[in-house]
Design an enzyme around this catalytic site. Structure first.
Site, PDB file in Angstrom:
ATOM      1  N   ASN A   1      55.818   9.064 -14.077  1.00 27.31           N
ATOM      2  CA  ASN A   1      55.512  10.966 -12.654  1.00 27.31           C
ATOM      3  C   ASN A   1      55.062  11.817 -13.354  1.00 27.31           C
ATOM      4  OD1 ASN A   1      56.600  11.218  -9.406  1.00 27.31           O
ATOM      5  ND2 ASN A   1      56.437  13.240 -11.098  1.00 27.31           N
TER       6      ASN A   1
ATOM      7  N   TYR B   1      40.129  20.906 -23.098  1.00 24.35           N
ATOM      8  CA  TYR B   1      38.907  21.638 -23.431  1.00 24.35           C
ATOM      9  C   TYR B   1      38.622  22.623 -24.010  1.00 24.35           C
ATOM     10  CZ  TYR B   1      34.616  23.193 -22.722  1.00 24.35           C
ATOM     11  OH  TYR B   1      32.875  23.774 -23.197  1.00 24.35           O
TER      12      TYR B   1
ATOM     13  N   TYR C   1      45.736  18.736 -12.310  1.00 28.48           N
ATOM     14  CA  TYR C   1      44.394  18.212 -12.907  1.00 28.48           C
ATOM     15  C   TYR C   1      44.901  17.093 -13.815  1.00 28.48           C
ATOM     16  CZ  TYR C   1      40.070  18.151 -15.437  1.00 28.48           C
ATOM     17  OH  TYR C   1      38.940  17.434 -16.567  1.00 28.48           O
TER      18      TYR C   1
ATOM     19  N   ASP D   1       6.076   2.582   3.328  1.00 29.30           N
ATOM     20  CA  ASP D   1       6.574   3.094   4.329  1.00 29.30           C
ATOM     21  C   ASP D   1       6.975   2.898   5.608  1.00 29.30           C
ATOM     22  OD1 ASP D   1       3.593   2.910   5.201  1.00 29.30           O
ATOM     23  OD2 ASP D   1       3.315   5.149   5.855  1.00 29.30           O
TER      24      ASP D   1
ATOM     25  N   LEU E   1       0.658  -1.567   0.059  1.00 31.89           N
ATOM     26  CA  LEU E   1       0.077   0.154   0.477  1.00 31.89           C
ATOM     27  C   LEU E   1       0.805   1.479  -0.054  1.00 31.89           C
ATOM     28  CD1 LEU E   1      -2.685  -0.506   2.446  1.00 31.89           C
ATOM     29  CD2 LEU E   1      -2.525  -1.102   0.272  1.00 31.89           C
ATOM     30  N   ALA E   2       0.556   2.235  -0.830  1.00 32.11           N
ATOM     31  CA  ALA E   2       1.534   3.506  -1.172  1.00 32.11           C
ATOM     32  C   ALA E   2       1.018   4.617  -1.874  1.00 32.11           C
ATOM     33  CB  ALA E   2       2.814   2.818  -2.069  1.00 32.11           C
TER      34      ALA E   2
ATOM     35  N   ARG F   1       2.748  15.159   6.083  1.00 33.34           N
ATOM     36  CA  ARG F   1       3.145  15.855   7.534  1.00 33.34           C
ATOM     37  C   ARG F   1       4.785  15.417   6.447  1.00 33.34           C
ATOM     38  NH1 ARG F   1       1.697  11.590  11.831  1.00 33.34           N
ATOM     39  NH2 ARG F   1       0.680   9.953  10.662  1.00 33.34           N
TER      40      ARG F   1
ATOM     41  N   THR G   1      -7.558   1.758   4.068  1.00 31.14           N
ATOM     42  CA  THR G   1      -6.648   0.686   3.733  1.00 31.14           C
ATOM     43  C   THR G   1      -7.399  -0.468   2.953  1.00 31.14           C
ATOM     44  OG1 THR G   1      -6.807  -0.121   5.616  1.00 31.14           O
ATOM     45  CG2 THR G   1      -4.784   1.029   5.598  1.00 31.14           C
TER      46      THR G   1
HETATM   47  C1  UD1 Z   1      -3.436   1.995   9.939  1.00 33.38           C
HETATM   48  C2  UD1 Z   1      -3.932   0.592  10.482  1.00 33.38           C
HETATM   49  C3  UD1 Z   1      -3.538   0.434  12.172  1.00 33.38           C
HETATM   50  C4  UD1 Z   1      -1.901   0.237  12.025  1.00 33.38           C
HETATM   51  C5  UD1 Z   1      -1.137   1.314  11.430  1.00 33.38           C
HETATM   52  C6  UD1 Z   1       0.351   0.969  11.721  1.00 33.38           C
HETATM   53  C7  UD1 Z   1      -6.010   0.727   9.485  1.00 33.38           C
HETATM   54  C8  UD1 Z   1      -7.622   1.199  10.013  1.00 33.38           C
HETATM   55  N1  UD1 Z   1      -5.575   1.004  10.417  1.00 33.38           N
HETATM   56  O1  UD1 Z   1      -3.578   2.563  10.559  1.00 33.38           O
HETATM   57  O2  UD1 Z   1      -4.238  -0.605  12.402  1.00 33.38           O
HETATM   58  O3  UD1 Z   1      -1.870   0.688  13.467  1.00 33.38           O
HETATM   59  O4  UD1 Z   1      -1.547   0.854   9.763  1.00 33.38           O
HETATM   60  O5  UD1 Z   1       1.243   1.405  10.642  1.00 33.38           O
HETATM   61  O6  UD1 Z   1      -5.333  -0.184   8.409  1.00 33.38           O
HETATM   62  N2  UD1 Z   1      -2.801   3.349   2.842  1.00 33.38           N
HETATM   63  C9  UD1 Z   1      -3.135   3.849   1.285  1.00 33.38           C
HETATM   64  N3  UD1 Z   1      -4.255   3.974   1.182  1.00 33.38           N
HETATM   65  C10 UD1 Z   1      -5.314   3.993   1.810  1.00 33.38           C
HETATM   66  C11 UD1 Z   1      -5.035   4.704   2.579  1.00 33.38           C
HETATM   67  C12 UD1 Z   1      -3.697   4.172   3.334  1.00 33.38           C
HETATM   68  O7  UD1 Z   1      -2.180   2.946   0.094  1.00 33.38           O
HETATM   69  O8  UD1 Z   1      -6.556   4.884   1.294  1.00 33.38           O
HETATM   70  C13 UD1 Z   1      -1.489   3.792   2.616  1.00 33.38           C
HETATM   71  C14 UD1 Z   1      -0.924   5.083   3.000  1.00 33.38           C
HETATM   72  O9  UD1 Z   1      -0.444   5.642   2.364  1.00 33.38           O
HETATM   73  C15 UD1 Z   1       0.314   3.577   4.451  1.00 33.38           C
HETATM   74  C16 UD1 Z   1      -0.365   2.808   4.324  1.00 33.38           C
HETATM   75  O10 UD1 Z   1      -1.424   2.268   4.128  1.00 33.38           O
HETATM   76  O11 UD1 Z   1       1.465   2.841   3.751  1.00 33.38           O
HETATM   77  C17 UD1 Z   1      -1.194   2.999   5.733  1.00 33.38           C
HETATM   78  O12 UD1 Z   1      -2.179   3.988   6.548  1.00 33.38           O
HETATM   79  P1  UD1 Z   1      -2.533   4.576   7.951  1.00 33.38           P
HETATM   80  O13 UD1 Z   1      -3.109   6.268   7.237  1.00 33.38           O
HETATM   81  O14 UD1 Z   1      -0.905   5.704   7.483  1.00 33.38           O
HETATM   82  O15 UD1 Z   1      -2.705   4.009   8.873  1.00 33.38           O
HETATM   83  P2  UD1 Z   1      -2.806   3.650   9.735  1.00 33.38           P
HETATM   84  O16 UD1 Z   1      -3.818   5.164  10.332  1.00 33.38           O
HETATM   85  O17 UD1 Z   1      -2.008   4.779  10.350  1.00 33.38           O
HETATM   86 CA    CA Z   2       0.845   5.384   9.914  1.00 32.89          CA
END
Ligand code: UD1
Ligand code: CA
Length: 547
Positions: free
Chosen positions: A383, A393, A372, A109, A12-13, A19, A85
């Site tokens: 040497n 150049y 150089y 991440d 997931l990215a 931040r 997620t």
């Molecule tokens: C999530 C978990 C939480 C866990 C935590 C660990 C859920 C609901 N919660 O929370 O239980 O303890 O991670 O770090 O899953 N992402 C997407 N698409 C989205 C949302 C997020 O790709 O729509 C990716 C983000 O880029 C990130 C990861 O998913 O890499 C986690 O998303 P983030 O919003 O940080 O989740 P947390 O609220 O921290």
């Molecule tokens: Ca997070």
């Protein structure tokens, strides 16, 4: 027993990474020479999944390019809004269909997560026959994470997000890392049933746990041995912490493999660097890219090496080296710069304030000071005198020069490319070499020296220099008759003219040179140097080199 092979790993990215306060998508920020996404994909790749899937949203084009670098076959699924997620995973199952088998979900991440930890998760998932297995950790400060809620029998019941947790649930210190192994078919079905009736109005992937338990399927957990591994990076402070942790881990591995690292806190290396046993790395050293350090080589203090290989026993001190090769037992620095395409062959010596680019320095050759070397090939055991410049150049194009074997380039030589200095040749100090020097020849290309005798006493009377000159003159005059010099009655006006110049440079150099008096006074009225003759006699024996 062979390891169970996942049908897919989903990274997931899509998150924005607000931040980070950056123009660059969060997962493309790097630590130890690799993007966070790269770290995640390398770890995922070690599970040898049939498919590697990246969910991209924010900065999706750049994310796709980076994904292809680390996982050429990776499939990028676009999540066009951050629906949570669960929504992200639903986008994958909608795009790619049901994937029967083990599906691992991890984050882009979380750069410190080890492949071995993911493998343990998959192993436990398979052994337990689970529908879902969650990687968890016990942390002293659980706030912000989803909490692991267990039933009366101690089995995983559900995951509750911080925002939705009761005060009692918030005291639980076992947290959800965000990495899971799922049964792919069950995941595809459950993820469709995830609601958005939570504090953030999002589709939580974590809800899949309660859904599958409600359906009567078993769920399990694997506790991460090192909670630092599941540390996510959300801002630059966490990026710095993760960088230090990643670096410390790499250095520890190299120290255990036999490398001496004098001060790990002051040494930075990238993931793709390799170090042979008995290499020694001194403080303030940064080894980047695909740098390779040979056995017994000593690097530092204060070196920056990028994509550079250093042979066994070589020494590199206070140097910046990029895309270069340093041979066995060669030494470089202090204060040397090797630009791309530099090859230093074994036992060659590169000294102080020397810059090289796209050049080869042959075995045992020396470039000791203030020089150089650009676009040049230097043979063996030659040497290069202090303050030599390979003038490569012409304002439009670069040209190459060649220096043969056993050559002595005099100090302050300009080698104007393209030019070739043959084997065993010498050049006189201060020469501007524009023509080839044949093997064994002495190349002299400089104007003659002319001494305007008595000039200081005449033209700078009363100065301390004039007084010193007068004292020297009187001492010489008082000396026995066999003494040479002014006492012999050669006054300033007796200087000989240019016509008397002999030797290679005689016809040209002196006539063009203007003396200090600029054509007036004694110096001007008289010519210039006398014997031009073997400038080289001196040059070659003493005058060509500095040591
Ligand atoms: C999530 C978990 C939480 C866990 C935590 C660990 C859920 C609901 N919660 O929370 O239980 O303890 O991670 O770090 O899953 N992402 C997407 N698409 C989205 C949302 C997020 O790709 O729509 C990716 C983000 O880029 C990130 C990861 O998913 O890499 C986690 O998303 P983030 O919003 O940080 O989740 P947390 O609220 O921290
Ligand atoms: Ca997070």
């Amino acid at each position: 027993m062979s390891e169970p092979r996942p049908v897919a790993v989903i990274v997931l990215a899509a998150g924005e990474g607000t931040r980070m306060k950056s123009q660059i998508p969060k997962v493309l920020h790097s630590l130890c020479g690799r993007s966070m996404l790269g770290h995640a994909l390398v770890a995922a790749g070690e599970l040898d999944p049939e498919r590697l899937i990246v969910v991209a949203g924010h900065g999706r084009d750049e994310v796709a390019v980076e994904a292809a670098r680390y996982a050429p076959g990776a499939c990028v699924v676009v999540q066009d809004r951050l629906g949570g997620t669960g929504h992200a995973v639903r986008m994958v199952t909608e795009a790619l269909g049901v994937m029967p088998g083990i599906v691992v979900v991890t984050y882009g991440d979380m750069p410190l997560l080890r492949a071995g930890t993911l493998a343990a998760l998959v192993r436990e998932h398979t052994a337990g026959g689970n529908a879902v297995t969650v990687l968890t950790a016990r942390v002293p400060e659980p706030s912000g994470y989803g909490r692991i809620i267990r039933d009366g029998g101690g089995s995983l019941a559900e995951i509750v997000e911080e925002a939705d947790a009761t005060a009692a649930q918030r005291t639980i210190d076992e947290i959800n890392s965000g990495c899971y192994a799922f049964d792919g078919a069950l995941l595809a079905d459950a993820v469709k049933r995830v609601a958005t009736s939570n504090a953030q109005g999002q589709e939580y992937l974590t809800d899949v746990v309660a859904i599958l338990r409600g359906d009567g399927y078993p769920a399990g957990t694997v506790l991460a041995a090192d909670p630092a591994e599941i540390q996510g990076v959300n801002d630059r402070v966490q990026l710095a912490q993760a960088s230090r942790a990643c670096n410390a881990r790499l250095l520890e591995e190299w120290m255990r493999a036999g490398v001496t690292i004098a001060d790990p806190a002051a040494t930075w290396i990238d993931v793709d660097v390799t170090l042979a046993p008995d290499a020694e790395i001194l403080p303030g050293t940064h080894l980047q890219g695909r740098t390779m350090i040979g056995s017994g080589a000593r690097i530092g203090p204060d070196c920056l090496l990028r994509d550079t290989s250093v042979g066994p026993g070589a020494t590199v001190l206070y140097a910046v080296c990029d895309s270069s090769e340093i041979g066995a037992d060669a030494d470089v620095g202090p204060f040397a710069r090797l630009r791309p395409g530099t090859r230093i062959e074994p036992r060659a010596h590169i000294g102080t304030y020397v810059e090289l680019k796209n050049s080869t320095v042959g075995e045992g050759s020396k470039v000791p000071h203030l020089t150089y070397v650009g676009d040049a090939d230097i043979g063996v055991h030659s040497n290069i005198g202090a303050a030599t410049v390979f003038v490569n150049y012409d304002g439009i194009a670069k040209h190459r020069s060649t220096v043969g074997d056993y050559v002595r380039i005099g100090s302050d030589t300009m080698l104007v490319a393209p030019v070739e200095v043959g084997d065993g040749a010498y050049t006189a100090a201060g020469s501007v070499i524009t023509e080839d020097v044949p093997p064994g020849a002495l190349g002299v290309a400089r104007s003659k020296q002319h001494n305007s005798e008595g000039w200081v006493e005449r033209r700078r009377p009363g100065t301390p220099a004039a007084e010193a000159a007068a004292r020297a003159r009187r001492a010489a005059e008082a000396a026995p008759a066999e003494g040479k010099g002014p006492a012999e009655g050669k006054g300033p006006a007796e200087g000989k003219g240019p016509a008397e110049g002999k030797g290679p440079a005689g016809s040209k150099g002196p006539a063009e040179g203007k003396g200090p008096a600029e054509g007036k006074g004694p110096a001007g009225s008289n010519g210039l140097a006398r014997s031009n003759g073997l400038a080289g006699d001196k040059g070659a024996d003493e005058g060509t080199q500095a040591r």
